[in-house]
Design a protein around this motif. Sequence first.
Motif, mmCIF file in Angstrom:
data_model
loop_
_atom_site.group_PDB
_atom_site.id
_atom_site.type_symbol
_atom_site.label_atom_id
_atom_site.label_comp_id
_atom_site.label_asym_id
_atom_site.label_seq_id
_atom_site.Cartn_x
_atom_site.Cartn_y
_atom_site.Cartn_z
ATOM 1 N N ILE A 120 25.561 -142.440 48.209
ATOM 2 C CA ILE A 120 25.691 -142.865 46.820
ATOM 3 C C ILE A 120 24.583 -143.842 46.454
ATOM 4 N N THR A 121 24.132 -144.640 47.421
ATOM 5 C CA THR A 121 23.011 -145.549 47.183
ATOM 6 C C THR A 121 21.744 -144.766 46.861
ATOM 7 N N ILE A 122 21.456 -143.755 47.663
ATOM 8 C CA ILE A 122 20.257 -142.938 47.442
ATOM 9 C C ILE A 122 20.313 -142.268 46.073
ATOM 10 N N LEU A 123 21.444 -141.663 45.748
ATOM 11 C CA LEU A 123 21.550 -140.915 44.494
ATOM 12 C C LEU A 123 21.470 -141.834 43.275
ATOM 13 N N MET A 124 22.136 -142.982 43.332
ATOM 14 C CA MET A 124 22.107 -143.903 42.199
ATOM 15 C C MET A 124 20.708 -144.463 41.975
ATOM 16 N N LEU A 125 20.053 -144.881 43.054
ATOM 17 C CA LEU A 125 18.730 -145.473 42.908
ATOM 18 C C LEU A 125 17.702 -144.425 42.475
ATOM 19 N N TYR A 126 17.741 -143.251 43.078
ATOM 20 C CA TYR A 126 16.771 -142.227 42.690
ATOM 21 C C TYR A 126 16.967 -141.809 41.232
ATOM 22 N N THR A 127 18.222 -141.709 40.794
ATOM 23 C CA THR A 127 18.479 -141.390 39.391
ATOM 24 C C THR A 127 17.895 -142.448 38.476
ATOM 25 N N GLY A 128 18.068 -143.713 38.844
ATOM 26 C CA GLY A 128 17.481 -144.789 38.047
ATOM 27 C C GLY A 128 15.968 -144.729 38.037
ATOM 28 N N PHE A 129 15.360 -144.483 39.210
ATOM 29 C CA PHE A 129 13.893 -144.395 39.279
ATOM 30 C C PHE A 129 13.372 -143.255 38.405
ATOM 31 N N SER A 130 14.025 -142.102 38.465
ATOM 32 C CA SER A 130 13.542 -140.935 37.726
ATOM 33 C C SER A 130 13.751 -141.064 36.225
ATOM 34 N N GLN A 131 14.627 -141.967 35.798
ATOM 35 C CA GLN A 131 14.883 -142.151 34.370
ATOM 36 C C GLN A 131 14.161 -143.369 33.798
ATOM 37 N N THR A 132 13.202 -143.893 34.542
ATOM 38 C CA THR A 132 12.389 -144.996 34.024
ATOM 39 C C THR A 132 11.640 -144.546 32.772
ATOM 40 N N ASP A 133 11.497 -145.447 31.820
ATOM 41 C CA ASP A 133 10.846 -145.121 30.546
ATOM 42 C C ASP A 133 9.499 -144.428 30.779
ATOM 43 N N PRO A 134 9.353 -143.153 30.386
ATOM 44 C CA PRO A 134 8.089 -142.438 30.643
ATOM 45 C C PRO A 134 6.904 -143.029 29.887
ATOM 46 N N ASN A 135 7.169 -143.671 28.753
ATOM 47 C CA ASN A 135 6.069 -144.271 27.998
ATOM 48 C C ASN A 135 5.427 -145.434 28.758
ATOM 49 N N LYS A 136 6.259 -146.193 29.474
ATOM 50 C CA LYS A 136 5.713 -147.284 30.283
ATOM 51 C C LYS A 136 4.873 -146.739 31.439
ATOM 52 N N ILE A 137 5.325 -145.631 32.021
ATOM 53 C CA ILE A 137 4.559 -145.017 33.103
ATOM 54 C C ILE A 137 3.241 -144.470 32.580
ATOM 55 N N LYS A 138 3.265 -143.829 31.409
ATOM 56 C CA LYS A 138 2.022 -143.316 30.810
ATOM 57 C C LYS A 138 1.051 -144.458 30.506
ATOM 58 N N LEU A 139 1.582 -145.563 30.014
ATOM 59 C CA LEU A 139 0.726 -146.713 29.712
ATOM 60 C C LEU A 139 0.083 -147.244 30.989
ATOM 61 N N ALA A 140 0.873 -147.353 32.063
ATOM 62 C CA ALA A 140 0.309 -147.833 33.326
ATOM 63 C C ALA A 140 -0.759 -146.886 33.844
ATOM 64 N N ARG A 141 -0.548 -145.580 33.711
ATOM 65 C CA ARG A 141 -1.559 -144.615 34.147
ATOM 66 C C ARG A 141 -2.814 -144.716 33.291
ATOM 67 N N THR A 142 -2.631 -144.941 31.995
ATOM 68 C CA THR A 142 -3.784 -145.094 31.107
ATOM 69 C C THR A 142 -4.633 -146.283 31.508
ATOM 70 N N LEU A 143 -3.973 -147.324 32.005
ATOM 71 C CA LEU A 143 -4.696 -148.519 32.432
ATOM 72 C C LEU A 143 -5.239 -148.390 33.852
ATOM 73 N N GLY A 144 -5.075 -147.209 34.464
ATOM 74 C CA GLY A 144 -5.668 -146.952 35.774
ATOM 75 C C GLY A 144 -4.779 -147.223 36.962
ATOM 76 N N ALA A 145 -3.481 -147.390 36.751
ATOM 77 C CA ALA A 145 -2.579 -147.679 37.861
ATOM 78 C C ALA A 145 -2.326 -146.422 38.684
ATOM 79 N N GLY A 146 -2.285 -146.590 40.002
ATOM 80 C CA GLY A 146 -1.914 -145.506 40.889
ATOM 81 C C GLY A 146 -0.401 -145.416 41.020
ATOM 82 N N LYS A 147 0.069 -144.434 41.808
ATOM 83 C CA LYS A 147 1.509 -144.211 41.920
ATOM 84 C C LYS A 147 2.217 -145.392 42.569
#
Length: 283
Positions: free
Chosen positions: A170-197
């Motif tokens: 349940i720990t794995i599933l809850m955390l992975y679900t939270g990670f995968s639902q992170t705001d995609p706009n924030k991830i796109k912004l970080a990638r635009t600024l040159g951030a790696g994974k």
Amino acid sequence: MTETAPATATPGTPTDPGTGSIAGPSVAYQNWIDRQSRNRRQVQVGRALILIAFLALWEVAPRAGLVNPMLTSYPSAVWEGFLELLAQGNLGLHIGVTLLEVMISFAVAMILGTVVAICLWLSPMLEKILDPFLVVGNALPKIALVPIFYIWLGPQGSIYAVAIAVALFITILMLYTGFSQTDPNKIKLARTLGAGKRQILTKVVLPGNVHTFMATLKANVGLSLVGVIVGEFQASKAGLGYLIVYGSQIFRMDMVMAAIVILSLMSVAIYLAVQKAETWLIR
């Protein structure tokens, strides 16, 4: 719906003409504060009344012959059983054994589950491969594994194995679900600024899932405790689970109920500690 607090005085508000000082809280804000305080008192009184009614019914029903006291005991007998356990001098040992097992299992499940969830987020291919196995592992009744763990790991190791297995998936599933639902706009912004994974993980995903971590911690408090007690039922020679089994074998329901009450208080104490840590971390 949560009531929104009216605006109170700020450094930009008008000053009192008589004194030149900043005006105090408005009447509307003070009324809101009073309502919140009154609501908290009502909640506390309601909880106390429910607890008192439950204890009174539990005490009266066996004494009135409505239920068999050999099967349910009653609060005054439970208190006497608790005092008897104290007088024997080994109650602290049983509580300490169970608490240590819970904390170790809790920590291992959280650390291992977090590592696996991070690996799944970093590797979508790995997530696709492991997803059905995680679902089956989470759905599998862990109590069915107790005899296997006992044969493989022995009495003490099986307790930790069951508790970790109960909380891990349940720990794995809850955390992975939270990670995968992170705001995609924030991830796109970080990638635009040159951030790696890895930078996105440490700068966006993990900080953005603090509430997910805390919700997982709260869930794992109960799950780890359940796993430890199930393991102690099978193999332990000390601990609150052992007391419950021993008391049921000699038909001492007062001892059984006393151990259950202690378990309830222990779970509440651990939950409140996690909640306190959440408040500190968010601040």
